[in-house]
Design a protein around this motif. Structure first.
Motif, PDB file in Angstrom:
ATOM      1  N   SER A 123       0.812  -1.223   0.000  1.00  0.00           N
ATOM      2  CA  SER A 123       0.000   0.000   0.000  1.00  0.00           C
ATOM      3  C   SER A 123       0.844   1.271   0.000  1.00  0.00           C
ATOM      4  O   SER A 123       0.341   2.353  -0.281  1.00  0.00           O
ATOM      5  N   GLY A 124       2.118   1.148   0.343  1.00  0.00           N
ATOM      6  CA  GLY A 124       2.985   2.324   0.400  1.00  0.00           C
ATOM      7  C   GLY A 124       3.082   2.921   1.790  1.00  0.00           C
ATOM      8  O   GLY A 124       3.778   3.914   1.999  1.00  0.00           O
ATOM      9  N   ALA A 125       2.379   2.330   2.779  1.00  0.00           N
ATOM     10  CA  ALA A 125       2.418   2.860   4.142  1.00  0.00           C
ATOM     11  C   ALA A 125       3.820   2.763   4.734  1.00  0.00           C
ATOM     12  O   ALA A 125       4.265   3.673   5.442  1.00  0.00           O
ATOM     13  N   ASN A 126       4.536   1.677   4.443  1.00  0.00           N
ATOM     14  CA  ASN A 126       5.909   1.552   4.951  1.00  0.00           C
ATOM     15  C   ASN A 126       6.824   2.586   4.313  1.00  0.00           C
ATOM     16  O   ASN A 126       7.679   3.158   4.989  1.00  0.00           O
ATOM     17  N   ALA A 127       6.665   2.832   3.020  1.00  0.00           N
ATOM     18  CA  ALA A 127       7.493   3.845   2.345  1.00  0.00           C
ATOM     19  C   ALA A 127       7.231   5.229   2.937  1.00  0.00           C
ATOM     20  O   ALA A 127       8.161   6.012   3.150  1.00  0.00           O
ATOM     21  N   GLU A 128       5.969   5.524   3.217  1.00  0.00           N
ATOM     22  CA  GLU A 128       5.626   6.810   3.834  1.00  0.00           C
ATOM     23  C   GLU A 128       6.255   6.919   5.217  1.00  0.00           C
ATOM     24  O   GLU A 128       6.783   7.966   5.599  1.00  0.00           O
TER      25      GLU A 128
END
Length: 172
Positions: free
Chosen positions: A133-138
């Motif tokens: 989902s991209g939550a870790n990248a954020e």
């Protein structure tokens, strides 16, 4: 029980009070947001953990940390003590207290973190979902900005110490 139903149950505390009522009960001056490094999550943070894991609820990086990343050791506009003090105060408002002022609570278990972990546990394969989902990248981007903010605050305190500035533009 389906995932949607579990998420809905987790969001009940957040949705229990209508926004119009919350706006009416709010104080006239907006309360500053809590530091991004705080240890204890709020009730809203706990309730919206599944939305954060799915990268639907994004916090973003505060502007002062974006500026710190761009020029952590820049001194443009920082020739006088009041400017240094103002910048250090702004960084401390976002980052929390510096190590020279931090107080240790001695508490090992933080109830809000336990609740957040429990709510986060309802999402199967949470780590994979956060990565996709991209939550870790954020979160990684926020952590890099926090490190830049710590470096900038320490640098400015060193400059303030050299210039003979008062606290907070020097170590306390």
């Amino acid at each position: 029980m389906t995932l949607c139903r579990l998420i809905a149950i987790a969001l009940i505390p957040l949705l229990a009070t209508p926004r119009s009522v919350q706006a009416q009960t709010a104080s006239p001056s907006p309360k500053p947001p809590p530091p991004v490094t705080r240890a204890a999550p709020s009730v809203e943070d706990v309730a919206t953990t599944p939305l954060s894991d799915l990268n639907i609820r994004k916090k973003g990086v505060p502007d002062i940390l974006v500026r710190a990343q761009a020029a952590p050791y820049g001194l443009s506009g920082m020739s006088r003590c009041p400017a240094l003090q103002k910048e250090v105060r702004q960084l401390s408002a976002v980052l929390g207290e510096d190590v020279d002022a931090a107080r240790r609570s001695g508490r090992k278990v933080i109830p809000g973190k336990v609740a957040q972990d429990l709510v986060g546990g309802i999402l199967p394969f949470r780590g994979i979902v956060r990565e996709i989902s991209g939550a870790n990248a954020e979160n990684r981007a926020l952590q890099q900005a926090i490190y830049a903010g710590f470096a900038r605050r320490a640098f400015l305190k060193g400059v303030g110490l050299q210039k003979g500035c008062g606290y907070p533009a020097r170590p306390g």
